[in-house]
Design a protein around this motif. Structure first.
Motif, mmCIF file in Angstrom:
data_model
loop_
_atom_site.group_PDB
_atom_site.id
_atom_site.type_symbol
_atom_site.label_atom_id
_atom_site.label_comp_id
_atom_site.label_asym_id
_atom_site.label_seq_id
_atom_site.Cartn_x
_atom_site.Cartn_y
_atom_site.Cartn_z
ATOM 1 N N LYS A 811 0.822 -1.218 0.000
ATOM 2 C CA LYS A 811 0.000 0.000 0.000
ATOM 3 C C LYS A 811 0.853 1.263 0.000
ATOM 4 N N TRP A 812 2.057 1.208 0.611
ATOM 5 C CA TRP A 812 2.903 2.397 0.732
ATOM 6 C C TRP A 812 4.094 2.370 -0.217
ATOM 7 N N ARG A 813 4.003 1.603 -1.281
ATOM 8 C CA ARG A 813 5.130 1.503 -2.205
ATOM 9 C C ARG A 813 5.410 2.876 -2.841
ATOM 10 N N ASP A 814 6.661 3.317 -2.778
ATOM 11 C CA ASP A 814 7.121 4.601 -3.335
ATOM 12 C C ASP A 814 6.354 5.792 -2.760
ATOM 13 N N ALA A 815 5.678 5.638 -1.627
ATOM 14 C CA ALA A 815 4.884 6.750 -1.089
ATOM 15 C C ALA A 815 5.770 7.891 -0.595
ATOM 16 N N VAL A 816 6.946 7.566 -0.021
ATOM 17 C CA VAL A 816 7.801 8.618 0.530
ATOM 18 C C VAL A 816 8.327 9.529 -0.580
ATOM 19 N N CYS A 827 3.767 21.946 7.853
ATOM 20 C CA CYS A 827 4.705 21.285 8.759
ATOM 21 C C CYS A 827 3.974 20.392 9.752
ATOM 22 N N GLY A 828 2.742 19.983 9.432
ATOM 23 C CA GLY A 828 1.947 19.227 10.383
ATOM 24 C C GLY A 828 2.060 17.728 10.184
ATOM 25 N N PRO A 829 1.315 16.955 10.980
ATOM 26 C CA PRO A 829 1.403 15.487 10.942
ATOM 27 C C PRO A 829 0.482 14.837 9.913
ATOM 28 N N ASN A 830 0.250 15.458 8.775
ATOM 29 C CA ASN A 830 -0.526 14.877 7.678
ATOM 30 C C ASN A 830 0.284 15.038 6.401
ATOM 31 N N ILE A 831 0.090 14.121 5.456
ATOM 32 C CA ILE A 831 0.863 14.190 4.222
ATOM 33 C C ILE A 831 -0.057 14.089 3.022
ATOM 34 N N LEU A 832 0.383 14.690 1.922
ATOM 35 C CA LEU A 832 -0.293 14.614 0.624
ATOM 36 C C LEU A 832 0.633 13.867 -0.321
ATOM 37 N N VAL A 833 0.151 12.752 -0.849
ATOM 38 C CA VAL A 833 0.926 11.915 -1.763
ATOM 39 C C VAL A 833 0.382 12.111 -3.173
ATOM 40 N N ASN A 834 1.264 12.375 -4.114
ATOM 41 C CA ASN A 834 0.879 12.627 -5.498
ATOM 42 C C ASN A 834 1.204 11.399 -6.344
ATOM 43 N N ARG A 835 0.161 10.715 -6.799
ATOM 44 C CA ARG A 835 0.349 9.535 -7.649
ATOM 45 C C ARG A 835 -0.222 9.744 -9.038
ATOM 46 N N THR A 836 -0.351 10.990 -9.455
ATOM 47 C CA THR A 836 -0.853 11.259 -10.803
ATOM 48 C C THR A 836 0.237 10.956 -11.814
ATOM 49 N N ALA A 837 -0.193 10.512 -12.979
ATOM 50 C CA ALA A 837 0.768 10.161 -14.018
ATOM 51 C C ALA A 837 1.321 11.396 -14.716
ATOM 52 N N ALA A 838 0.540 12.490 -14.768
ATOM 53 C CA ALA A 838 0.951 13.654 -15.535
ATOM 54 C C ALA A 838 2.048 14.456 -14.835
ATOM 55 N N PHE A 839 1.989 14.569 -13.496
ATOM 56 C CA PHE A 839 2.897 15.464 -12.777
ATOM 57 C C PHE A 839 3.424 14.750 -11.549
ATOM 58 N N PHE A 888 -3.507 11.812 2.468
ATOM 59 C CA PHE A 888 -4.386 11.986 1.304
ATOM 60 C C PHE A 888 -3.588 11.625 0.053
ATOM 61 N N VAL A 889 -4.139 10.716 -0.739
ATOM 62 C CA VAL A 889 -3.475 10.259 -1.959
ATOM 63 C C VAL A 889 -4.228 10.838 -3.152
ATOM 64 N N LEU A 890 -3.550 11.659 -3.942
ATOM 65 C CA LEU A 890 -4.134 12.201 -5.173
ATOM 66 C C LEU A 890 -3.879 11.181 -6.284
ATOM 67 N N GLU A 891 -4.913 10.401 -6.610
ATOM 68 C CA GLU A 891 -4.767 9.313 -7.580
ATOM 69 C C GLU A 891 -4.835 9.818 -9.020
ATOM 70 N N ARG A 892 -5.669 10.824 -9.285
ATOM 71 C CA ARG A 892 -5.853 11.259 -10.680
ATOM 72 C C ARG A 892 -6.119 12.756 -10.692
ATOM 73 N N TRP A 893 -5.551 13.400 -11.708
ATOM 74 C CA TRP A 893 -5.759 14.834 -11.918
ATOM 75 C C TRP A 893 -5.924 15.041 -13.422
ATOM 76 N N ASP A 894 -7.175 15.183 -13.842
ATOM 77 C CA ASP A 894 -7.505 15.257 -15.273
ATOM 78 C C ASP A 894 -7.752 16.710 -15.653
ATOM 79 N N GLN A 895 -6.941 17.214 -16.623
ATOM 80 C CA GLN A 895 -7.093 18.584 -17.101
ATOM 81 C C GLN A 895 -7.314 18.649 -18.610
ATOM 82 N N SER A 896 -7.793 17.562 -19.190
ATOM 83 C CA SER A 896 -7.940 17.532 -20.649
ATOM 84 C C SER A 896 -8.952 18.581 -21.119
#
Length: 1106
Positions: A811-816, A827-839, A888-896
């Motif tokens: 589940k956490w592969r390449d998350a860091v 600087c808080g104890p929550n993280i945003l992970v970007n897994r979009t293919a475009a950026f 929070f994992v951003l799985e997709r970001w569509d701007q077409s």
């Protein structure tokens, strides 16, 4: 001893080798202020009869009422030992955990400390805390075991039992010291190992770490407390006696004929004396031999107490005669035995003599400051001493030698600002008149009297006129009109304004400081260095070898200039004016309130770095909102809160988004003191105080495996629970898609961008790691603007490695590597992970990490995504409290669609030929947008705002489809209680949702040490209730430790047959999490689901209606 004159103190200040800067540290009610009274009475400042009753260093009224010290205060004492004369700057500090910040301010400016321990209670939690603070500041401690009279009077110990008890206390303290020493050695060894380059061919077997190697090579014998080393004094400050074994070794070496050196080594320990052979031998416990400490010391003290308590007049007279003492008739006839004991023991074994002799012999002078401490003070943040500029490193020699020549730089550290009444300043106090002024006023009074007699005899009107005009003209020009009052015949009152032109009724601030190098003189111009000041930046702006007055140097951020207007000698409740202060001394500085907020570094050389910030043990956690009762007095409240913020090193003053003025304090007693100061000293208005604002955090957890009756949740029942929560409490609006695994897809209102977000709970280890490395996360922001220092980069690399170590699994592969941001406030104890293919944005690479037009377009709008994430983590959906432990994992970001809209807009704009796209209205960034990029033109436009709102809503919906929980702030509660009141303590704890973590009985006593966890929300009034229920026999110490998840679901309703059977259809038993959520929402003005009328009308039966 008579009180010393100011000239004597000034003379002693010039010899740094004979100066001792010490502070008194202990747990609350262990006798610090009483011991300080005894030391002060040795200088004749107060009467020895009032020592322990007056509490001279507790100058505040609430300190006297509560019986606890609330602030650090200093006094200078003179001590003569043989031909040597010493100046001892003594600082009394609080023992209550709410005021531990005052301990930090005292420890920073001292070279040694007195650790005071109650002989009955032993090592308590705050004893451990102050010893740790002293260790972190690299100051040397000595030990005073106080209240030994309680072993005789209260616990009825025999001398042998008391000896065993004292040995146990020493072992506890030395074990604590050993723990601190071990951790320090291992940290240093680990740092050396990490800095040393590894061998290129080293295999795994050769990299095995030997932790014991550093401990075996380091000598730690001088760190521990032992009476034979002379760093322990046994005392009873309330009875005025105390001794080290050197005193008795000197006496018995003459009586018995054994060398003093031998007695020093054997008076403490399992040794006994063979009087026939005049030899000292090891104790054979089987034969019942008494140790020397019992036989030669304790038995004599016990026999004295026994004689006085039994009022054996003959034995008392015999003891007094054998000791060669003279007891006054008043003390001898007194009915209170404590008075007689104090009169005898204070002459036989004066505690001031024992303690001050130990201080002068065992504690270092300012000249003995270690290079390790100097380097630590000068290296703030993640810097190392070697990385500082050469000009800064050269200042180390000035620290070490305490130079007082003109060429030596002046270096002063201000540890806190404290408020005093302007009337108490020396320049505003009435001063005695000189003999010439007294004679002059006598002559003026005689002349006025003669003129009045003349006016009474002669009827002419010119007489009174002449009489009235005569006092107006005088050589000095400052006589009052009319007769001089009798009370002013020997004193002159200055004009009712201080040096700054303020009215004497106002509060003025004095800096609590120490001179580390150079001589501080009145009127000298000096630099004030803020905590963010960098000497490197100054040296880059100013060429080498500069020589210019301070006012002509270029302006540098975080550096100000000021004048040392007033210098004071701190004498407890009084201040004495000084013209100059040599290095190594503690002093007060007036006139800095406009340039120093709480603490600062003052230096005559801009190459000096600011000292490392003070570390506080207690975290401010208790919040209240304050407002004036009369709205027209709001300016006075604002000014008063600014003054309070400056006067207290720990308090925080905030203005919330709602406009409320909020005080954040360390505890309930600290809060009460701050409110009293605000009403009576700083604002001087009536204020209204809200109920305490309890902080909470929101989080999510994994789906539960069992229901509320501990039954396994089957597949069908779990689906029912999730569906019910989704239907009732987290209704998702139209247009928001939610997958079965919790992936939420939201489209912006203009349909140009689509975001898919998933919320995942972080492991507890990762949450704690993020909380503890806030400074490292802030340093990550430097990657965007500048290249940080090598040590900072190493810490970032280490932090990333720890994250990778904890975030493992599929589940956490390449998350860091994909972490885009931390929140809230970056600087808080929550993280945003970007897994979009475009950026592939990452916090580790900075903004320059990605390249190419596609990545550039996404990066320009990516700030909007991050801003939405920051807003979502700042206020959660439960009750608008910050989030904690959520990924929070951003799985997709569509701007077409956005690209299509941009292309069509360009085609419609191109025919008129109005210039390049994106540069029409000047609202975008200054760089021209490349062909095919509509994003920069809109990175501050409508799409940006819609992305922020959409990302925030997506994060909230992603949270709501998961099991939500509330996190409460928790105190650790330490209580010392006897077995008689143990049950009442447990009753109060259980009533307030507390749970006992540990309970142990102090060996040899009936005192229990209880450690419990207590929610902050339930802690208000807890200390008062404990004291009332136990008749004052138990008092808690509350320290914030961590955030803890409240296990109950705030939205839980019964769904299974077992739950209906157990809780009923309404399930109207109290839900703790729901109670907290509703309270917070009600305070914030949010919607609360509650029934206003529970029972509008009850049914009446016939039998009841008769």
């Amino acid at each position: 001893m008579v009180p010393n004159s100011l000239e004597k103190m000034v003379q002693l200040q010039r010899n740094p080798a004979n100066i001792r800067n010490i502070c008194v540290l202990a747990h609350v009610d262990h006798g610090k202020t009483t011991l300080a009274d005894c030391l002060i009475s040795s200088n004749g400042i107060i009467s020895s009869r009032l020592a322990g009753k007056l509490r001279y260093m507790d100058s505040r009224e609430d300190e006297q009422v509560r019986g606890i010290t609330m602030k650090s205060s200093a006094i200078s004492l003179h001590y003569a030992q043989g031909a040597e004369e010493y100046l001892i700057n003594l600082i009394d500090s609080p023992g209550h955990v709410d005021f531990s910040s005052e301990v930090s301010t005292a420890v920073r400016i001292c070279d040694g400390c007195l650790i005071v321990v109650d002989a009955v209670e032993g090592v308590c939690p705050q004893t451990q805390a102050v010893l740790r603070q002293a260790w972190l500041e690299n100051i040397r401690p000595v030990l005073v075991i106080n209240k030994i009279d309680r072993l005789i009077v209260e616990l009825k110990f025999t001398p042998q039992e008391a000896y065993s008890h004292l040995k146990n206390i020493l072992e506890q303290i030395n074990a604590l010291t050993g723990t601190l020493f071990t951790s320090k050695v291992l940290e240093e060894r680990a740092e050396r190992e990490s800095e040393a380059p590894g061998a290129p061919g080293a295999g795994p077997a050769e990299q095995v770490y030997d932790w014991s190697a550093g401990l075996e090579d380091t000598d730690d014998s001088h760190l521990y407390f032992s009476p034979d080393q002379g760093n322990v004094v046994f005392a009873s400050a309330i009875d005025g006696w105390g001794f080290g074994i050197e005193h008795f070794a000197q006496i018995y070496s003459q009586k018995i004929g054994i060398k003093k050196e031998v007695l020093l080594k054997t008076l403490w320990g399992d040794y006994y004396i063979n009087m026939k052979a005049k030899r000292i031998m090891k104790v054979d416990q089987a034969k019942g031999k008494k140790p020397l400490f019992v036989q030669l010391i304790l038995e004599n003290i016990w026999s004295l107490y026994d004689a006085v308590l039994k009022k054996d007049r003959e034995k008392i007279d015999k003891i007094v005669a054998s000791l060669g003492l003279k007891i006054g008739a008043r003390e001898a006839r007194h009915s209170d035995p404590k008075v007689q004991i104090g009169a005898i023991c204070s002459q036989w074994l004066p505690v001031s003599q024992a303690v001050l002799a130990m201080v002068c012999q065992k504690l270092p002078s300012p000249l003995d400051m270690t290079s390790e401490r100097v380097e630590k003070l000068m290296c703030s943040g993640s810097q190392t001493f070697d990385s500082l500029p050469p000009e800064t490193q050269a200042l180390k020699a000035a620290f070490m030698k305490c130079g007082s020549e003109e060429a030596d730089p002046v270096i002063i550290f201000v540890s806190k600002m404290f408020a005093v009444d302007a009337k108490a300043l020396p320049q505003n106090r009435p001063r005695p008149l000189t003999q010439e002024e007294i004679a002059q006023r006598r002559e003026q009074a005689r002349r006025r009297h003669a003129e009045r007699l003349t006016a009474a005899q002669g009827p002419g009107p010119a007489g009174p006129a002449a009489a009235e005009s005569t006092p107006e003209t005088s050589p000095e020009g400052e006589e009052p009109k009319g007769a001089v009052p009798q009370g002013d015949s020997a004193t002159r009152r200055p004009a009712p304004q201080d040096a700054g032109g303020q009215e004497t009724g106002q509060e003025t601030f004095v800096a609590f400081a120490r001179v580390f190098s150079g001589v501080a003189r009145r009127g000298r111009r000096i630099f004030v260095l803020g905590p963010k000041y960098s000497p490197v930046e100054f040296l880059q702006r100013v060429p080498a070898g500069f020589s210019a007055p301070p006012d002509e140097l270029p302006a540098v951020p975080h550096m100000a200039r000021c004048t040392l207007e007033q210098l004071y000698l701190l004498m407890g409740r009084e201040l004495q004016a000084l013209e100059e202060v040599p290095p190594g001394n503690v002093l007060g500085i007036g006139g800095l309130q406009d340039v120093v907020l709480k603490s600062a570094t003052l230096c005559s050389v801009p190459a000096c770095p600011p000292f490392i910030p003070l570390s506080f043990e207690a975290t401010p956690i208790v919040r209240v909102a304050v407002e004036p009762k009369h709205p027209s007095e709001m300016p006075q409240l604002v000014r008063g809160m600014k003054l309070l913020n400056q006067a207290d090193p720990c308090v925080q003053v905030l203005i919330q988004e709602t406009g409320e003025h909020v005080l954040v304090t360390a505890g309930e007693i600290h809060l009460q003191r701050c409110l009293d100061d605000l009403r009576e000293r700083f604002a001087k208005i009536e204020i209204s105080v809200s109920e305490p604002i309890i902080p909470f955090r929101e989080t999510i957890t994994k789906p539960p495996r069992v229901d509320m009756v501990n039954e396994d949740i089957g597949r069908q029942q779990k689906v029912a629970v999730i569906h019910q929560a989704r239907d009732d409490h987290s209704r998702v609006p139209e247009g928001v898609q939610v997958d079965a695994d919790g992936l939420v897809t939201v489209t912006t209102p203009n349909k140009l961008a689509t975001l898919s977000v998933r919320a995942v709970p972080l492991p507890d280890e990762v949450t704690r790691l993020l909380e503890g490395h806030g400074d490292v996360i802030r340093a990550l922001e430097q990657l965007a603007s500048a290249r940080p220092a090598q040590r900072t980069r190493d810490r970032i690399r280490e932090f990333k490695g720890k994250l990778e170590q904890h975030l493992t699994g599929r589940k956490w592969r390449d998350a860091v590597d994909q972490i885009w941001s931390f929140g809230p406030r970056k600087c808080g104890p929550n993280i945003l992970v970007n897994r979009t293919a475009a950026f592939r944005g990452s916090v580790w690479a900075g903004p320059a990490g990605a390249a190419g037009p596609e990545a550039s377009r996404h990066r320009d709008l990516g700030n909007s995504i991050v801003s939405g994430f920051q807003l979502a983590t700042l206020a959660g959906p439960l009750c608008e409290e910050p989030l904690m432990g959520v990924c929070f994992v951003l799985e997709r970001w569509d701007q077409s669609r956005c690209e299509e809209a941009g292309a069509s807009e360009r085609q419609s704009r191109d025919p008129p030929g109005e210039g390049p796209p994106g540069g029409g209205d000047g609202g975008g960034p200054p760089e021209p947008a490349p062909e095919g990029e509509p994003a920069p033109a809109d990175c501050y436009g409508p799409l940006s705002g819609q992305l922020i709102a959409t990302m925030k809503e997506a994060c909230r919906y992603a949270l709501q489809v998961k099991p939500q929980r509330l996190m409460a702030a928790m105190y650790t509660c330490d209580i010392m209680a006897t077995s008689d009141v143990l049950g009442r303590v447990y009753a109060v704890l259980s009533k307030r949702e507390g749970r006992v973590l540990q309970e142990e009985m102090k060996e040899g006593t009936d005192v229990f040490a209880i450690r419990a966890a207590l929610p902050v929300a339930e802690s208000f009034g807890f200390a008062d209730e404990i004291r009332k229920r136990t008749s004052g026999l138990a008092s808690p110490q509350l320290v914030f430790i961590h955030w803890e998840v409240i296990p109950s679901d705030p939205f839980w309703v019964p769904t299974t047959a077992e739950e209906y059977l157990r809780f009923g259809e309404k399930a109207d038993c109290e839900n703790q999490a729901r109670k907290y959520v509703d309270a917070v929402r009600r305070r914030k003005g949010l919607r609360v689901e509650e029934k206003i009328v529970a029972h509008a009308e009850k049914q009446r039966t016939l039998s009841k209606n008769k």
